[in-house]
Design an enzyme around this catalytic site. Structure first.
Site, PDB file in Angstrom:
ATOM      1  CD  GLU A 235      -2.288  -1.150   2.942  1.00 48.13           C
ATOM      2  OE1 GLU A 235      -1.982  -0.210   3.716  1.00 48.13           O
ATOM      3  OE2 GLU A 235      -3.021  -2.088   3.289  1.00 48.13           O
TER       4      GLU A 235
ATOM      5  CE  LYS B 177       4.723   5.006   7.263  1.00 50.78           C
ATOM      6  NZ  LYS B 177       4.085   6.258   7.660  1.00 50.78           N
TER       7      LYS B 177
ATOM      8  CG  ASP C 234       4.391  12.519   6.259  1.00 47.23           C
ATOM      9  OD1 ASP C 234       4.168  12.160   7.423  1.00 47.23           O
ATOM     10  OD2 ASP C 234       5.323  13.282   5.939  1.00 47.23           O
TER      11      ASP C 234
ATOM     12  CE  LYS D 224       8.256   3.005  10.206  1.00 49.52           C
ATOM     13  NZ  LYS D 224       7.728   4.067  11.095  1.00 49.52           N
TER      14      LYS D 224
ATOM     15  CG  ASP E 294     -13.674  34.588 -28.654  1.00 52.61           C
ATOM     16  OD1 ASP E 294     -14.645  34.170 -29.321  1.00 52.61           O
ATOM     17  OD2 ASP E 294     -12.504  34.236 -28.861  1.00 52.61           O
TER      18      ASP E 294
END
Length: 615
Positions: free
Chosen positions: A21, A23, A25, A205, A531
């Protein structure tokens, strides 16, 4: 219940037992929800309810759908999403320190947070902790499907509860995390149970370390910290103090060096003229300090003159591996001192704001092969050149192989080709109908910019009267452009043309001395051109946040409507100023897709058709 904790690792594991997955912060948080209410509980057991009201408000909105699944506990992260792979921790942290409700509400408007979910701890009151991760993930995905919540993180989606996507192949996920500046990747054993408050090697991690070269300037004997700095415009700016990662021998040797050769400035601090360089890893930089600094090595190949603010920025934002950069020092906007490398850095930092408007649109760019110099050479490019790399997506339409700029690699490749202007049609490749209306308010020159302000405010009053939500940006030149988002596939160009012609004709009737719809420049005199003819299939307009090929390096810049007043100037928004704006003001077009479904344009169109029908 306390969060299960991760163990740091240097490499991601391999094998079929692992899933991966992104990670993020942010603030780790358990969401508990029962009949008595909702609570967001931090890792240290504190309530975060008051600081993140947008998450609680969303939960209240889906309460009736959620009732059958209560009591419920989820594990996840409170994040401020910059893109699908990166959360900006400083925004989450700043909110977490706030206590004044008015200040919190203002921050919610600028920097709304999400709660991204990666685990299920309890559902219908039944504990899930002893189930395998695979079983918990399956139940969690089923829950999100039943509730109609996003099954993967989408930073542009205003739904505040989103599921973190699971990957079976880390090599597929890792490049996205690196290219988009994410914190890292988490590896989890499929068979892991949820261990309350325990740090486990079943969850690993691996951080996306950015290696920054700093000059060492100071030593503090009290905590054995060393300080590192970079040079910014002739001044040494301290950006880090560190100790972690150094061996005892390295600490002892460096401390001795400071004490023997440095100047003692207090009872415990020695300072040294910048001479020794070190590589220090970090996961991010908040503008003043490196996040989670970790010593990597001394760098004897670099001197203090190499430790600059500009080098810091490039080390924080490395160029993706598949993008080859040529002549990075080439001057692009000499007037503002911008090189090609500066421009590429702008594109990296602005990509999350700009790419949503380029995605799945047939792109026309204007390239400036020699930069914006006195004798400007430029050319339009629609067709993807033969030398385009494999990662460039294209779409063949009427013998033109258009480039689709759908990711940061494509954006940077185009930037290296010195495509300075990005022009996009009013619809995506998925429809032949417009996805927005854009009014181009074009004064005769920069000197008459006040006419664009007047036209913009009058146009806003008309759109408000119709109940239409509008957005405004500078053109990056001498005018303004007003956007009305539309529901996909709902209206034809002929139908939007009824509206644009009516509004422009009405403005001209109100103030014929200021405004005109005359197409020929020679017949407009000193009037602003409204325009509406340009809003047709196949026509294009400059994309939000795209630079322009003028000497000042101006950008087509989204504005708040309150900024459209007599103080507004077209030259206010060169590239550096726009980066400062998004850092302090957030994404002013963040609600663009959200308001599409709420626009009463069909009702307005029916009224106008009746008016046209009866003359």
């Amino acid at each position: 219940m306390k969060p299960m904790l991760l163990t740091a690792a240097d490499e991601l594991p391999s094998g079929k037992d692992w899933v991966f997955e992104t990670k993020y912060d942010g603030f780790r948080c358990i969401l508990n929800w029962d009949e008595d209410g909702i609570s967001l509980i931090s890792r240290n057991g504190k309530s975060l309810n008051e600081m993140y009201p947008e998450i609680l408000l969303f939960c209240e909105e889906i309460k009736s759908q959620m009732l059958p699944f209560l009591p419920l506990s989820l594990d996840g992260e409170i994040v401020y999403l910059v893109n699908d792979y990166k959360s900006e921790f400083s925004k989450v942290q700043t909110r977490g320190r706030m206590r004044n409700r008015d200040v919190i509400d203002q921050h919610v408007q600028k920097f709304p947070c999400h709660y991204v979910v990666f685990d299920l701890l309890k559902i219908q009151g039944e504990e899930q902790a002893t189930d395998s991760l695979t079983k918990r993930k399956t139940s969690l995905k089923k829950l999100f499907k039943q509730l109609g919540l996003p099954l993967k993180v989408d930073y542009l989606n205003q739904i505040k509860l989103q599921l973190v996507e699971v990957f079976t192949d880390s090599e597929r996920l890792w490049p996205f995390v690196v290219n988009y500046g994410g914190e890292g990747v988490v590896a989890k054993s499929k068979r892991s149970i949820y261990e309350n408050g325990k740090r486990t090697d079943r969850w690993l991690k691996v951080k996306n370390w950015r290696i920054i070269t700093v000059a060492l300037t100071k030593y503090d004997k009290v905590n054995s910290y060393f300080f590192g700095a970079v040079n910014k415009e002739g001044q040494w700016i301290e950006i880090v103090n560190f100790l972690h990662g150094m061996s005892d021998e390295e600490v002892k040797t460096l401390a001795t060096l400071f004490q023997q050769n440095g100047k003692k400035t207090s009872s415990s601090i020695w300072e040294l003229e910048p001479s020794i360089c070190a590589n220090v890893g970090c996961i991010d930089f908040d503008g003043t300090h490196m996040r989670e600094p970790r010593f990597q090595s001394f760098n004897f190949e670099k001197g203090p003159l190499d430790c600059t603010w500009e080098t810091l920025q490039r080390q924080l934002y490395p160029i993706p591996e598949r993008v080859e950069v040529t002549h990075p020092d080439k001057p692009i906007w000499p007037e503002i001192g911008y090189t090609k490398d500066d421009y590429l850095l702008y594109l990296q930092k602005i990509s999350s704001y700009m790419l949503p408007f380029l995605k799945d649109r047939l792109l026309t760019v204007i390239r400036y092969p020699h930069g914006v110099t006195g004798d400007v050479e430029r050319f339009f490019q629609k067709h993807a050149p033969d030398y385009s790399p494999e990662f460039i997506q294209t779409k063949l339409v009427e013998d033109i192989n258009y480039i689709l700029c759908n990711d940061i690699e494509s954006l940077l490749w185009l930037g290296n080709q010195l495509a300075l202007e990005f022009h996009i049609p009013f619809q995506t490749i998925h429809t032949e109908r417009p996805t927005e209306i854009v009014f181009d308010l074009d004064p005769p020159s920069v000197q008459e910019f006040t006419l664009a302000i007047e036209a913009g405010l009058r146009l806003k009053a008309i759109l408000d009267q119709f109940g239409l939500h509008s957005f405004v940006k500078t053109s990056g030149g001498k005018g303004l452009q007003v956007y009305i988002p539309l529901t996909m596939d709902s209206f034809t160009y002929d139908e939007t043309g009824i509206f644009t012609k009516f509004v422009c004709d009405f403005l001209v009737e109100q103030e014929p001395q200021w405004f005109t719809t005359e197409r020929l420049k020679k017949n407009r005199g000193n009037k602003l051109y409204l325009d509406y003819v340009q809003h047709k299939e196949g026509k294009t307009i400059i994309a939000p946040y795209s630079p322009r090929g003028n000497e000042g390096g101006l950008v087509a810049t989204p504005l708040k409507w309150e900024e459209v007043n007599s103080n507004l100037r077209p030259g206010q928004f060169p590239v550096p100023a726009v980066l400062d704006r998004v850092r302090t003001m957030g994404n002013l077009f963040k609600d663009f897709d959200y308001v599409k479904e709420k626009q009463p344009f069909g009702d307005v169109l029916d009224q106008l058709k009746e008016i046209v029908k009866h003359g």
